[in-house]
Design an enzyme around this catalytic site. Structure first.
Site, short mmCIF file in Angstrom:
data_model
loop_
_atom_site.label_atom_id
_atom_site.label_comp_id
_atom_site.label_asym_id
_atom_site.label_seq_id
_atom_site.Cartn_x
_atom_site.Cartn_y
_atom_site.Cartn_z
N ARG A 74 0.87 -1.28 -0.08
CA ARG A 74 0.09 0.14 -0.03
C ARG A 74 0.89 1.21 -0.03
NH1 ARG A 74 -1.26 1.63 4.56
NH2 ARG A 74 -2.31 -0.20 5.57
N TYR A 126 -15.22 18.16 -15.24
CA TYR A 126 -15.71 16.90 -15.46
C TYR A 126 -16.64 16.49 -14.37
CZ TYR A 126 -15.50 11.72 -14.86
OH TYR A 126 -15.72 10.44 -15.18
N ASP A 203 -6.56 19.96 -14.54
CA ASP A 203 -6.84 18.69 -14.70
C ASP A 203 -6.32 18.40 -16.28
OD1 ASP A 203 -8.13 16.34 -15.64
OD2 ASP A 203 -9.44 16.29 -14.23
N LYS A 228 -7.94 7.53 -19.30
CA LYS A 228 -8.06 8.28 -20.70
C LYS A 228 -6.83 8.06 -21.49
CE LYS A 228 -11.74 8.97 -18.57
NZ LYS A 228 -12.15 10.26 -17.91
C1 LIG Z 1 -12.57 10.69 -16.49
C2 LIG Z 1 -12.23 11.97 -15.99
C3 LIG Z 1 -12.06 12.07 -14.62
C4 LIG Z 1 -12.23 11.16 -13.58
O1 LIG Z 1 -11.37 9.88 -13.74
P1 LIG Z 1 -11.91 8.52 -13.41
O2 LIG Z 1 -10.67 7.53 -13.55
O3 LIG Z 1 -12.82 8.07 -14.16
O4 LIG Z 1 -12.11 8.28 -11.68
C5 LIG Z 1 -11.54 13.31 -14.11
N1 LIG Z 1 -11.06 14.30 -14.99
C6 LIG Z 1 -11.51 14.19 -16.42
C7 LIG Z 1 -11.24 15.41 -17.29
C8 LIG Z 1 -11.86 13.01 -16.77
O5 LIG Z 1 -12.15 12.78 -18.10
#
Ligand SMILES: *Cc1c(COP(=O)(O)O)cnc(C)c1O
Length: 417
Positions: A74, A126, A203, A228
């Site tokens: 962890r 998001y 982000d 992504k």
């Molecule tokens: C998908 C996404 C998230 C969240 O990520 P997860 O891996 O699905 O928890 C946060 N910010 C953006 C811009 C995203 O496209």
């Protein structure tokens, strides 16, 4: 220390395993770092690809004297360490921290704030980030103000208790672009004037470190959903953050270990494998997206196209300044003539663009935000951010450009008739 020589040799191998890394300060290009950073040759077998280290615990020679640098998985794991080193290198950061999802990454940053803290966030972030800020953060005494355009509205929204500014560029799904250095400058002036320490988190999921390095434009923390572009093969859910600040990194690492939001070794290994081709994938997706956006722009069945790579984009000057080679990325959104019915018909007709949520994978995806990813947002609020019923969001994959264009052309023809 143990006297058994096999212990000592294991020990030294263990260390070389973790220190044989590419020098981050040298001048290699992005693709070279993507392949080699955090990818040592295994000193015991010579394996070119790192083994997956599934062990949850690591032997100690005396109480509290681990043989190597690991104790319990962890807290740290070799696959996670290597992946983190690769991400840190590509984001031009001193530190990176990998987590179990992008959402866990957002949660960790919010949980690092004191009770009574205030967040200022861009408006069309998001959906899960909006949900965390408004339905979880607030129950822990952290309040969020959303503003339409951070570069313009941030100054008026800052308060003495503001601790964090959250920025997503390009925004989702309308792909508006924010000048990070402008926002960082506003925060810097505020911090100097008020003796505050507001931090800026960006982000960077939509562009990936190949197109944008937010820390180089003044951000304190950069955040990704690995799910992504970074993993890029739609088979891992994960998150990562990166920073140059010792203090922030220590705080985040302590909290992650306390909370336990860690990625599995196999997921870290897969995400690292995906990262090695990030430059090839993003370049290809961006090249195709540019051609598709240009095609859509001149089509009579299309009302409007949102794509950062188009010269007609409202913030194209910022795109040119902020993005590698002015690349627009792999995401497009556009409004189709004929309302919700046309959006539904079009997205159900394409053959190569699969109707599905998510983005950033090798395969092309298409969706209608108003009834899918952004369905939870009230209609008036949604439309004030440009998310109309006829808006279609496209994640361009890495299939052949001509085939993707043909698929779009055929679907538009069918829906128009
Ligand atoms: C998908 C996404 C998230 C969240 O990520 P997860 O891996 O699905 O928890 C946060 N910010 C953006 C811009 C995203 O496209």
């Amino acid at each position: 220390m143990p006297t058994d020589p096999s212990f000592a040799s294991f020990h030294s191998n263990f260390f070389s395993y973790n220190t044989m890394t590419v020098d981050k300060t040298n001048n290699y290009g992005f693709g070279t770092h993507a392949i080699h950073a955090g990818a040592p040759i295994d000193p015991t077998t010579g394996a070119v690809i790192e083994p997956i280290s599934l062990s949850t615990t690591f032997a100690q020679s005396e109480p509290s004297k681990p043989l190597g640098i690991y104790e319990y998985s962890r807290s740290a794991n070799p696959n996670r360490d290597n992946f983190e080193l690769a991400v840190a290198t590509l984001e031009k950061a001193r530190y990176a921290l990998a987590l179990s999802s992008g959402s866990a990454t957002t949660a960790l940053i919010v949980q690092s704030l004191k009770i009574g803290s205030h967040i200022v966030s861009g408006g069309d972030v998001y959906g899960g980030t909006h949900r965390y800020f408004t339905q979880v953060g607030n129950t822990h005494g952290v309040e969020t103000t959303f503003v339409k355009d951070l570069a313009q509205d941030l100054e008026g929204a800052l308060r003495p208790e503001t601790a964090l500014v959250w920025l997503e560029t390009p925004s989702n799904p309308t792909l508006s672009v924010t000048d990070i250095s402008r926002v960082a400058e506003i925060i810097k002036q505020w911090n100097e004037k008020n003796g505050s320490s507001v931090i800026l988190a960006v982000d960077n999921t939509f562009l990936s470190p190949y197109i944008l390095n937010p820390l180089s434009h003044g951000a304190d923390v950069v955040v990704h959903s690995i799910t992504k572009y970074i993993n890029g093969h739609s088979d891992v859910v994960g998150g990562v953050l990166a920073t140059n600040s010792d203090e922030l990194h220590d705080r985040f690492r302590f909290l992650q270990n306390a909370i336990g939001s860690v990625p599995a070794p196999f997921d870290s290994w897969l995400a690292h494998r995906g990262l090695k081709t990030l430059h090839l994938r993003v370049r290809q997706a961006s090249t195709s997206a540019q051609k598709i956006a240009e095609y859509l722009s001149q089509h009579e069945a299309v009302l409007a196209v949102n794509y950062p790579g188009l010269k007609s984009h409202a913030n194209h000057a910022v795109v040119v300044k902020q993005h590698r080679d002015g690349l627009g990325g792999g995401m497009i959104s556009f409004r189709i003539k004929g309302g919700a019915a046309a959006a539904s018909a079009f997205t159900s007709t394409t053959k190569l663009f699969t109707l599905a949520e998510s983005l950033g994978g090798i395969e092309s995806l298409i969706e209608v935000p108003a009834v899918m990813t952004h369905g939870g947002i009230p209609k008036a609020e949604r439309e004030s951010n440009g998310v109309y019923d006829d808006l279609i969001r496209v994640s361009v994959g890495i299939e052949e450009t001509e085939d993707l264009l043909e698929d779009i052309k055929e679907a538009l023809e069918k829906v128009a008739n």
